[in-house]
Motif scaffolding. Structure first.
Motif, PDB file in Angstrom:
ATOM      1  N   LYS A 279       6.592 -39.483 -13.598  1.00  0.00           N
ATOM      2  CA  LYS A 279       6.213 -40.789 -14.146  1.00  0.00           C
ATOM      3  C   LYS A 279       5.734 -40.685 -15.585  1.00  0.00           C
ATOM      4  CE  LYS A 279       4.939 -43.290  -9.927  1.00  0.00           C
ATOM      5  NZ  LYS A 279       3.826 -44.005  -9.233  1.00  0.00           N
ATOM      6  N   ARG A 280       5.189 -39.556 -15.946  1.00  0.00           N
ATOM      7  CA  ARG A 280       4.672 -39.406 -17.314  1.00  0.00           C
ATOM      8  C   ARG A 280       5.809 -39.364 -18.325  1.00  0.00           C
ATOM      9  NH1 ARG A 280       1.001 -34.316 -19.620  1.00  0.00           N
ATOM     10  NH2 ARG A 280       1.297 -34.779 -21.825  1.00  0.00           N
ATOM     11  N   TYR A 281       6.848 -38.595 -18.039  1.00  0.00           N
ATOM     12  CA  TYR A 281       7.907 -38.408 -19.035  1.00  0.00           C
ATOM     13  C   TYR A 281       9.048 -39.418 -18.876  1.00  0.00           C
ATOM     14  CZ  TYR A 281       5.644 -34.062 -20.409  1.00  0.00           C
ATOM     15  OH  TYR A 281       4.742 -33.123 -20.878  1.00  0.00           O
ATOM     16  N   LYS A 282       9.256 -39.914 -17.678  1.00  0.00           N
ATOM     17  CA  LYS A 282      10.293 -40.934 -17.425  1.00  0.00           C
ATOM     18  C   LYS A 282      11.672 -40.505 -17.927  1.00  0.00           C
ATOM     19  CE  LYS A 282       7.178 -44.958 -17.408  1.00  0.00           C
ATOM     20  NZ  LYS A 282       5.915 -44.179 -17.434  1.00  0.00           N
ATOM     21  N   LEU A 283      11.972 -39.230 -17.761  1.00  0.00           N
ATOM     22  CA  LEU A 283      13.271 -38.697 -18.146  1.00  0.00           C
ATOM     23  C   LEU A 283      14.211 -38.707 -16.942  1.00  0.00           C
ATOM     24  CD1 LEU A 283      11.978 -35.661 -20.218  1.00  0.00           C
ATOM     25  CD2 LEU A 283      13.222 -37.619 -21.139  1.00  0.00           C
ATOM     26  N   PRO A 284      15.507 -38.765 -17.180  1.00  0.00           N
ATOM     27  CA  PRO A 284      16.435 -38.693 -16.049  1.00  0.00           C
ATOM     28  C   PRO A 284      16.232 -37.382 -15.294  1.00  0.00           C
ATOM     29  CG  PRO A 284      17.595 -38.392 -18.126  1.00  0.00           C
ATOM     30  CD  PRO A 284      16.215 -38.849 -18.466  1.00  0.00           C
ATOM     31  N   LEU A 285      16.040 -37.473 -13.995  1.00  0.00           N
ATOM     32  CA  LEU A 285      15.658 -36.301 -13.220  1.00  0.00           C
ATOM     33  C   LEU A 285      16.324 -36.366 -11.855  1.00  0.00           C
ATOM     34  CD1 LEU A 285      12.382 -34.503 -12.810  1.00  0.00           C
ATOM     35  CD2 LEU A 285      13.082 -35.857 -10.835  1.00  0.00           C
ATOM     36  N   THR A 286      16.663 -35.209 -11.315  1.00  0.00           N
ATOM     37  CA  THR A 286      17.240 -35.103  -9.981  1.00  0.00           C
ATOM     38  C   THR A 286      16.207 -34.485  -9.060  1.00  0.00           C
ATOM     39  OG1 THR A 286      19.425 -34.794 -10.964  1.00  0.00           O
ATOM     40  CG2 THR A 286      19.161 -34.211  -8.642  1.00  0.00           C
ATOM     41  N   SER A 287      15.816 -35.213  -8.028  1.00  0.00           N
ATOM     42  CA  SER A 287      14.782 -34.743  -7.110  1.00  0.00           C
ATOM     43  C   SER A 287      15.372 -34.573  -5.721  1.00  0.00           C
ATOM     44  CB  SER A 287      13.617 -35.732  -7.063  1.00  0.00           C
ATOM     45  OG  SER A 287      12.606 -35.272  -6.189  1.00  0.00           O
ATOM     46  N   SER A 288      14.928 -33.527  -5.038  1.00  0.00           N
ATOM     47  CA  SER A 288      15.431 -33.252  -3.694  1.00  0.00           C
ATOM     48  C   SER A 288      14.282 -33.017  -2.731  1.00  0.00           C
ATOM     49  CB  SER A 288      16.339 -32.014  -3.712  1.00  0.00           C
ATOM     50  OG  SER A 288      15.572 -30.842  -3.983  1.00  0.00           O
ATOM     51  N   ILE A 289      14.585 -33.069  -1.453  1.00  0.00           N
ATOM     52  CA  ILE A 289      13.622 -32.708  -0.418  1.00  0.00           C
ATOM     53  C   ILE A 289      14.312 -31.806   0.598  1.00  0.00           C
ATOM     54  CG2 ILE A 289      12.171 -34.754  -0.664  1.00  0.00           C
ATOM     55  CD1 ILE A 289      14.484 -34.561   2.320  1.00  0.00           C
ATOM     56  N   ILE A 290      13.499 -31.060   1.352  1.00  0.00           N
ATOM     57  CA  ILE A 290      13.974 -30.303   2.514  1.00  0.00           C
ATOM     58  C   ILE A 290      13.653 -31.150   3.739  1.00  0.00           C
ATOM     59  CG2 ILE A 290      13.789 -28.152   3.818  1.00  0.00           C
ATOM     60  CD1 ILE A 290      12.634 -26.905   1.200  1.00  0.00           C
ATOM     61  N   GLN A 291      14.651 -31.544   4.473  1.00  0.00           N
ATOM     62  CA  GLN A 291      14.446 -32.501   5.572  1.00  0.00           C
ATOM     63  C   GLN A 291      13.374 -32.036   6.547  1.00  0.00           C
ATOM     64  OE1 GLN A 291      18.022 -33.526   7.693  1.00  0.00           O
ATOM     65  NE2 GLN A 291      16.916 -34.464   9.393  1.00  0.00           N
ATOM     66  N   ALA A 292      13.471 -30.797   7.017  1.00  0.00           N
ATOM     67  CA  ALA A 292      12.530 -30.314   8.028  1.00  0.00           C
ATOM     68  C   ALA A 292      11.107 -30.204   7.504  1.00  0.00           C
ATOM     69  CB  ALA A 292      12.986 -28.961   8.564  1.00  0.00           C
ATOM     70  N   ASP A 293      10.931 -30.242   6.197  1.00  0.00           N
ATOM     71  CA  ASP A 293       9.605 -30.139   5.601  1.00  0.00           C
ATOM     72  C   ASP A 293       8.834 -31.448   5.681  1.00  0.00           C
ATOM     73  OD1 ASP A 293       7.544 -28.777   4.161  1.00  0.00           O
ATOM     74  OD2 ASP A 293       8.247 -29.704   2.300  1.00  0.00           O
ATOM     75  N   ILE A 294       9.573 -32.569   5.808  1.00  0.00           N
ATOM     76  CA  ILE A 294       8.858 -33.853   5.757  1.00  0.00           C
ATOM     77  C   ILE A 294       9.178 -34.794   6.906  1.00  0.00           C
ATOM     78  CG2 ILE A 294       8.817 -33.682   3.230  1.00  0.00           C
ATOM     79  CD1 ILE A 294      10.788 -36.011   3.148  1.00  0.00           C
ATOM     80  N   GLU A 295      10.218 -34.542   7.692  1.00  0.00           N
ATOM     81  CA  GLU A 295      10.581 -35.502   8.735  1.00  0.00           C
ATOM     82  C   GLU A 295       9.616 -35.408   9.926  1.00  0.00           C
ATOM     83  OE1 GLU A 295      14.291 -34.987  10.646  1.00  0.00           O
ATOM     84  OE2 GLU A 295      13.973 -32.889  11.165  1.00  0.00           O
ATOM     85  N   ALA A 296       9.642 -36.423  10.771  1.00  0.00           N
ATOM     86  CA  ALA A 296       8.697 -36.540  11.884  1.00  0.00           C
ATOM     87  C   ALA A 296       8.839 -35.420  12.904  1.00  0.00           C
ATOM     88  CB  ALA A 296       8.880 -37.898  12.571  1.00  0.00           C
ATOM     89  N   THR A 297      10.054 -34.907  13.100  1.00  0.00           N
ATOM     90  CA  THR A 297      10.264 -33.846  14.093  1.00  0.00           C
ATOM     91  C   THR A 297      10.308 -32.465  13.445  1.00  0.00           C
ATOM     92  OG1 THR A 297      12.663 -34.139  13.921  1.00  0.00           O
ATOM     93  CG2 THR A 297      11.514 -35.386  15.635  1.00  0.00           C
ATOM     94  N   GLY A 298       9.839 -32.378  12.193  1.00  0.00           N
ATOM     95  CA  GLY A 298       9.913 -31.116  11.467  1.00  0.00           C
ATOM     96  C   GLY A 298       8.634 -30.310  11.510  1.00  0.00           C
ATOM     97  N   LEU A 299       8.344 -29.655  10.402  1.00  0.00           N
ATOM     98  CA  LEU A 299       7.228 -28.720  10.325  1.00  0.00           C
ATOM     99  C   LEU A 299       5.870 -29.404  10.215  1.00  0.00           C
ATOM    100  CD1 LEU A 299       8.828 -26.207   7.795  1.00  0.00           C
ATOM    101  CD2 LEU A 299       8.532 -25.866  10.257  1.00  0.00           C
ATOM    102  N   HIS A 300       5.845 -30.644   9.728  1.00  0.00           N
ATOM    103  CA  HIS A 300       4.564 -31.318   9.472  1.00  0.00           C
ATOM    104  C   HIS A 300       4.622 -32.714  10.089  1.00  0.00           C
ATOM    105  CE1 HIS A 300       3.798 -28.030   6.677  1.00  0.00           C
ATOM    106  NE2 HIS A 300       4.963 -28.294   6.110  1.00  0.00           N
TER     107      HIS A 300
END
Length: 902
Positions: free
Chosen positions: A508-529
């Protein structure tokens, strides 16, 4: 009204972008030269030699693909066969036969089902070779019936090969006619090219003119060796016909009103000995091959036959191996047979061929001279990065052959000279260890200079270079985040997640074009957390919602060893510190579909806003996906990036630590490498020092001078937000780039450009102008050997940098004129920090500015930009440059330059 006028101008700027080329290209070999085919609106191929993926590739680019179909003959004897054609050992068919009509109809239906646009109908005159007892009229009626039926199936998209006697009756059933042998003909019996008799030329010209008067588009196919093709093509053009000049079997790429620039370097390797991804030629030399504008064309001899060398497509051959087992008789014979066709470079281990080695400048010594050995001569222009020569323990026993020039030689204790590298008119040879010197704990260095190895030893000519580092004259900037550490608790007040720190302090500070990814098992309900999943998913959505963020997947469970999944290397799980992937409960065996297709579906359905979809797969772990993984990513409609080994720093600023653009796999699949590696490499695998990522700026400088090899790339993980030192390093790198000229783009923008490097093409027309074809690449680098182009006399370009080193391309096909006999005072773009979609002086202009736009124009003192809403922007002139500032965002409007013709 303003919008209507703008879009009218926008369309007019692109309608005439493609150079006029009336010829149809013919190619009866494989694989398809797809890049070169983009200069043509229509190509004819042998249907069994084009793959599904090649056909789709051409169709997606609106190139009509016609299939060859023999109407009058077959190479297989069948119930309709009458007699043998002795010239080709083929069987002439009975055109009245019900079997033959059904065979042709079924063949045509199969071709239509495969997706071919039309048909090239050959052997239309074969019935005339039948004896006098055959009823000619019946044969003609049968032929007309076949063609009428095919015309209906393919909506008249037929090209006839001759068939002059029947043309009045075929009018309206086909659009084009091709005739072979106007000025030359090919004899298959003795593989020779002969000029046609004057009387035959006169007769054929009369037939061609009759065809034109009947409304057929007429093209001539003639045959000649490469060096004679252009002159013959020009002769045909003067007679008013479209030409295609090729070899007698149409298996080499031909010449029309343009001549191809050969860019492919054939590189044989054997995947049974070593996969491509681990070969030194790919890891070390491909980078410089690509920098010079050439394409490494890898040939896996374990899986396919060695190709016919075509000087129209192939600029050279490089053989670099460290294995004695590589040089089979087939490879050695292939190299010997093609000596002199294109330059040959042999490196490392040598083939056991006296003929081949002598042609390259060396002969074997019979007796080993006594040690010790010392360096005697090293051509100054050939010296590389290593300050000292490598240890000379057991040298290759070679002496200089006649008509050769020594590049490196050593002296034995008895004074005898032993050659280690030499060149001749056929190419060059360099033996190990005079290539790459590896130092424990320090990496590697080039002993020789890889650039002069290619340009002076191998003698590759300078060409215009499709560039993947620069946009609108400024070095590209990409930023992307792997999903690792998204759920980590950061060492900041309030114990936020690292993802929140990165979102608020960086994204949000730099507001530059950026590509962001996630690891599904790291954040989904049936994953690690699972307990934290609702909040983690909300954080992901808040990032993906940002207008300057594009979405990527970093897989389901973060596989660490794609090299094992692809079968390239066996890895014992007991020998790893962390298994094969994240320890997701119940997930014991990696599923490629779950990792790729499934993770993309999860993001699109659960996390992405309605106006966005996942656009990239960012490979995890060792980032060495095999073809199946790449295929799944393509089938999911996403690009792919990561991997490579670009990690050069001030401790070892070596070109040997800079990776090429990407790596090919089967079926037109490419893995695109991350331009520069991430903070993991700079921080001792995130064990510290955590500020180590600040050294990324060293890599920026090494990949800028003496050669701009990579864009600015800031590639990191969410765990950079865990620790203040990591966050500070990240800000340091971004601030460093923003203080320098750059053009920010999304990673997907770079990925398209990077892949298109392998599908771009160069050619020259009859006026000695350069032509460039590419769907996505918008920059050509001009070698120092070239002048700058004349902007006013060129087409499809918006300008050139003030230094004259980069040309800005605005159309899929551009024409560059280097004749400065006419004055060039037309305003043009020198550089900008925007991605230009359309550019027309005194016409429509559109571009994307992720930051406040900065544009510099040459000859632009009288110019001003006017937006579609009527807002005007005038520039400030300093010397020859006029500088414009325009607010960030999407600009649609006009460039008005008083007194300047459009």
């Amino acid at each position: 009204m303003k919008y209507i006028l703008y879009f009218t101008l926008l369309i007019s700027a692109h309608v005439f972008a493609k150079p006029i080329n009336n010829s149809t290209a013919f190619y009866y070999s494989a694989p398809m030269p797809l890049a070169e085919m983009t200069f043509y609106s229509r190509v004819v191929v042998q249907p069994e030699l084009i793959t599904e993926h090649e056909l789709n590739w051409l169709t997606q680019r609106n190139i009509a693909v016609y299939a060859y179909l023999s109407v009058g003959e077959s190479f297989e004897k069948n119930t309709s066969s009458l007699v043998v054609n002795p010239n080709w050992n083929s069987h002439i068919s009975d055109l009245t036969s019900t079997y033959w009509h059904k065979h042709i109809k079924n063949s045509a239906n199969d071709l239509k089902e495969r997706g071919f646009t039309g048909l090239f109908l050959d052997t239309l005159d074969s019935y005339q070779l039948l004896d006098t007892t055959s009823n000619k009229a019946d044969q003609q009626a049968g032929l007309i019936s076949i063609i009428e039926d095919l015309s209906s199936s393919f909506d008249k998209h037929l090209i006839l090969n001759r068939g002059f006697e029947l043309l009045p009756k075929l009018k309206g059933f086909a659009t084009d006619l091709v005739a072979e042998g106007l000025y030359s003909h090919y004899s298959p019996l003795d593989n020779s090219y002969k000029l046609t008799a004057k009387s035959d030329q006169t007769w054929l010209i009369a037939q061609l003119n009759t065809a034109k008067n009947l409304g057929f588009n007429v093209q001539v196919i003639d045959y000649a060796k490469p060096k004679n093709r252009l002159a013959m093509a020009q002769k045909i053009i003067k007679n008013g016909y479209a030409p295609w000049i090729t070899d007698g079997h149409l298996q080499t790429w031909g010449t029309s009103n343009i001549t191809p620039i050969a860019r492919r370097i054939l590189i044989p390797y054997n995947s049974d000995i070593k996969p491509l991804i681990y070969t030194t030629v790919h890891l070390k030399l491909a980078t410089m091959i690509e920098y010079l504008g050439y394409i490494p064309d890898y040939i896996d001899v374990a899986k396919r036959a060695l190709p016919l060398i075509d000087p129209s497509l192939h600029a050279g051959v490089i053989s670099w191996t460290t294995s004695d087992a590589f040089y089979t008789p087939a490879i050695t014979n292939w190299l010997e047979t093609n000596l002199g066709a294109v330059p040959l470079l042999v490196m490392g281990e040598l083939p056991l061929s006296t003929t081949l080695l002598i042609k390259l400048g060396v002969e074997a010594l019979n007796v080993l001279p006594p040690a010790p050995y010392e360096l005697n001569y090293f051509a100054p222009w050939f010296k590389g990065e290593a300050a000292t020569p490598p240890p000379i323990v057991k040298p290759y026993l070679l002496k200089l052959a006649p008509n050769a020039t020594a590049l490196i030689n050593i002296k034995a204790a008895d004074g005898k000279i032993v050659v280690q590298s030499a060149k001749t008119k056929y190419g060059a040879v360099v033996v190990a260890p005079w290539l790459i010197d590896t130092f424990p704990m320090e990496g590697s260095k080039w002993v020789i200079d890889p650039r002069t190895l290619l340009t002076k030893a191998m003698e590759l000519p300078p060409i215009l270079v499709p560039d993947t580092t620069t946009e609108s004259g400024r070095r590209m900037l990409t930023l992307h985040i792997d999903g690792d550490g998204f759920s980590s608790i950061a060492n900041f007040t309030g114990r936020p997640y690292s993802a929140e720190v990165i979102r608020d302090e960086i994204i949000k500070r730099y507001k530059l074009p950026l590509t962001s990814s996630i690891i599904q098992a790291d954040i989904e309900a049936t994953g690690l957390h699972s307990k934290a999943s609702p909040k983690l998913e909300r954080i992901a959505r808040s990032i993906f919602d940002l207008p300057y963020v594009e979405i990527a997947s970093h897989t389901y469970s973060h596989p660490y060893f794609w090299t094992a999944l692809s079968g390239r290397k066996k890895i014992d799980e007991d020998d790893t510190d962390y298994g094969f992937h994240l320890d997701v409960p119940g997930y014991d065996t990696i599923s490629l579909k779950k990792e790729i297709t499934g993770s993309i579906k999860y993001i699109d359905e659960k996390l992405a806003p309605k106006n966005k979809k996942t656009v990239l797969m960012l490979w995890s772990g060792d980032a060495t996906p095999g073809p199946k993984a790449l295929e799944l990513a393509r089938d999911a409609g996403v690009l792919n990036i990561n991997g490579g080994n670009t990690d050069a720093n001030a401790d070892n600023p070596s070109l040997s630590h800079i990776s090429p653009i990407g790596r090919p796999e089967r079926d037109l699949l490419y893995q695109i490498y991350a331009p520069i590696l991430n903070e993991n490499v700079f921080t001792n695998l995130w064990h510290g020092p955590y500020y180590g990522f600040k050294r990324l700026t060293e890599t920026f400088e090494i990949t800028e001078k003496p050669y701009r090899l990579k864009p600015y790339t800031i590639y990191y993980h969410f765990y950079s937000g865990e620790i203040p030192a990591g966050l500070d390093a990240l800000k340091h790198n971004i601030d460093y780039v923003l203080a320098r000229p750059n053009t920010p783009v999304h990673l997907s923008h770079f990925a398209k450009i990077a892949k298109d490097f392998y599908f771009s093409a160069l050619a020259k027309n009859n006026d000695d102008e350069w032509l460039f074809s590419s769907k996505y690449i918008r920059t050509l680098r001009i070698p120092s050997d070239f002048d700058i182009p004349n902007i006013a006399q060129s087409e499809g370009i918006s300008g050139v940098t003030q230094k004259g080193d980069y040309v800005h391309i605005i159309n899929n096909i551009a024409r560059l004129n280097f004749d400065h006999s006419q004055n060039n005072s037309k305003p043009y773009l020198a550089s900008a920090n925007v991605v230009i979609d359309n550019w027309q002086v005194n016409g429509a202009v559109s571009f994307k500015a992720w930051v406040p736009a900065s544009l510099d124009l040459m000859n632009g003192r009288e110019c001003q930009f006017t937006s579609h809403s009527g807002e005007r922007f005038k520039g400030i002139t300093h010397g020859k440059l006029t500088h414009f500032k325009i607010p960030m965002g999407d600009f649609y409007g006009y460039l008005n330059c008083a007194g300047t013709a459009p």
